[in-house]
Scaffold this active site. Structure first.
Site, PDB file in Angstrom:
ATOM      1  N   HIS A  16     -26.586 -63.496  11.352  1.00  0.00           N
ATOM      2  CA  HIS A  16     -27.198 -64.182  12.497  1.00  0.00           C
ATOM      3  C   HIS A  16     -28.600 -64.674  12.130  1.00  0.00           C
ATOM      4  CE1 HIS A  16     -24.693 -61.122  14.950  1.00  0.00           C
ATOM      5  NE2 HIS A  16     -24.135 -62.298  15.187  1.00  0.00           N
ATOM      6  N   LYS A  40     -15.454 -58.314  24.395  1.00  0.00           N
ATOM      7  CA  LYS A  40     -15.938 -57.195  23.584  1.00  0.00           C
ATOM      8  C   LYS A  40     -16.650 -56.169  24.446  1.00  0.00           C
ATOM      9  CE  LYS A  40     -17.072 -60.285  19.671  1.00  0.00           C
ATOM     10  NZ  LYS A  40     -18.234 -60.958  19.043  1.00  0.00           N
ATOM     11  N   ARG A  88     -17.903 -68.726  10.027  1.00  0.00           N
ATOM     12  CA  ARG A  88     -17.568 -68.077   8.754  1.00  0.00           C
ATOM     13  C   ARG A  88     -16.234 -68.652   8.289  1.00  0.00           C
ATOM     14  NH1 ARG A  88     -18.355 -62.405  11.419  1.00  0.00           N
ATOM     15  NH2 ARG A  88     -17.168 -63.677  12.847  1.00  0.00           N
ATOM     16  N   SER A 126     -20.794 -58.154  13.187  1.00  0.00           N
ATOM     17  CA  SER A 126     -21.364 -56.994  13.885  1.00  0.00           C
ATOM     18  C   SER A 126     -20.345 -55.861  13.912  1.00  0.00           C
ATOM     19  CB  SER A 126     -21.765 -57.377  15.311  1.00  0.00           C
ATOM     20  OG  SER A 126     -22.773 -58.351  15.281  1.00  0.00           O
TER      21      SER A 126
HETATM   22  O1  PNS Z   1     -21.395 -63.448  19.441  1.00  0.00           O
HETATM   23  P1  PNS Z   1     -20.151 -63.724  20.238  1.00  0.00           P
HETATM   24  O2  PNS Z   1     -19.636 -62.461  20.877  1.00  0.00           O
HETATM   25  O3  PNS Z   1     -19.089 -64.428  19.450  1.00  0.00           O
HETATM   26  O4  PNS Z   1     -20.613 -64.717  21.403  1.00  0.00           O
HETATM   27  C1  PNS Z   1     -19.712 -65.193  22.377  1.00  0.00           C
HETATM   28  C2  PNS Z   1     -20.469 -65.770  23.578  1.00  0.00           C
HETATM   29  C3  PNS Z   1     -21.424 -64.712  24.150  1.00  0.00           C
HETATM   30  C4  PNS Z   1     -21.266 -66.992  23.166  1.00  0.00           C
HETATM   31  C5  PNS Z   1     -19.404 -66.181  24.647  1.00  0.00           C
HETATM   32  O5  PNS Z   1     -18.626 -65.071  24.998  1.00  0.00           O
HETATM   33  C6  PNS Z   1     -20.059 -66.776  25.885  1.00  0.00           C
HETATM   34  O6  PNS Z   1     -20.342 -67.958  25.920  1.00  0.00           O
HETATM   35  N1  PNS Z   1     -20.349 -65.923  26.889  1.00  0.00           N
HETATM   36  C7  PNS Z   1     -20.968 -66.341  28.131  1.00  0.00           C
HETATM   37  C8  PNS Z   1     -19.927 -66.438  29.226  1.00  0.00           C
HETATM   38  C9  PNS Z   1     -19.132 -67.720  29.077  1.00  0.00           C
HETATM   39  O7  PNS Z   1     -19.657 -68.800  29.200  1.00  0.00           O
HETATM   40  N2  PNS Z   1     -17.835 -67.561  28.827  1.00  0.00           N
HETATM   41  C10 PNS Z   1     -16.929 -68.670  28.697  1.00  0.00           C
HETATM   42  C11 PNS Z   1     -16.688 -69.009  27.254  1.00  0.00           C
HETATM   43  S1  PNS Z   1     -15.475 -70.259  27.168  1.00  0.00           S
END
Ligand code: PNS
Length: 157
Positions: A16, A40, A88, A126
């Site tokens: 990150h 998650k 990745r 992570s």
């Molecule tokens: O680091 P990650 O877990 O891959 O990040 C994913 C994240 C937090 C960017 C995604 O889950 C997200 O956008 N969460 C906010 C809620 C949201 O908008 N969800 C709809 C995604 S289509």
């Protein structure tokens, strides 16, 4: 140009941090935004994750923020047009593609921009870091010292 880097950062890793360094040299107003990933279950609380992000980015030209709703709500509120994500190997693509399409449906003005991982971090995640920490493995090449300390504390080692 404003851009955000949304993620769940549980915890922040050198993968990150590499993306943050590179993207913050491209965008002059760059914010790392801690968001919830409903898929998650986080090990660290939002406060703990935020603290680690702040500490890891303290010498960089970036802001750090927390948002509990949808990514598209955040960018609409703040009038941000760009969100960046790290990519990745191929397995990231499907998930990113799905998220990008869903976000575009809700917010057509948002552009997602992808930064390819540095080869050193191709397999870093992570989840991998948490697994290594749980079994007492070496962490120093994957996370900063203060993240390692927090992981050891969590797993009481
Ligand atoms: O680091 P990650 O877990 O891959 O990040 C994913 C994240 C937090 C960017 C995604 O889950 C997200 O956008 N969460 C906010 C809620 C949201 O908008 N969800 C709809 C995604 S289509």
């Amino acid at each position: 140009m404003k851009a955000i880097y949304p993620g769940s950062f549980d915890p922040i890793t050198y993968g990150h941090i590499d993306i943050i360094k590179r993207a913050s040299e491209v965008f002059d107003d760059f914010t790392v935004v801690l968001m919830n990933n409903m898929r998650k279950k986080p090990l660290f609380s939002a406060d703990e994750r935020l603290e680690m992000i702040k500490e890891a980015t303290k010498n960089l030209n970036v802001k750090v923020d927390l948002h509990n709703g949808l990514l598209v709500q955040y960018v609409k509120e703040k009038e941000i047009k760009i969100a960046i994500r790290g990519l990745r190997a191929v397995e990231d693509f499907e998930y990113e593609f799905e998220m990008a399409l869903a976000n575009r449906e809700m917010c057509p003005n948002l552009e997602m921009i992808y930064f390819m991982t540095d080869i050193r971090f191709l397999f870093l995640s992570s989840s991998m870091v948490k697994e290594i920490a749980q079994f007492g493995g070496e962490l120093k090449q994957w996370v900063p010292q203060m993240v390692e300390d927090k992981l050891r504390e969590k797993f009481q080692m």
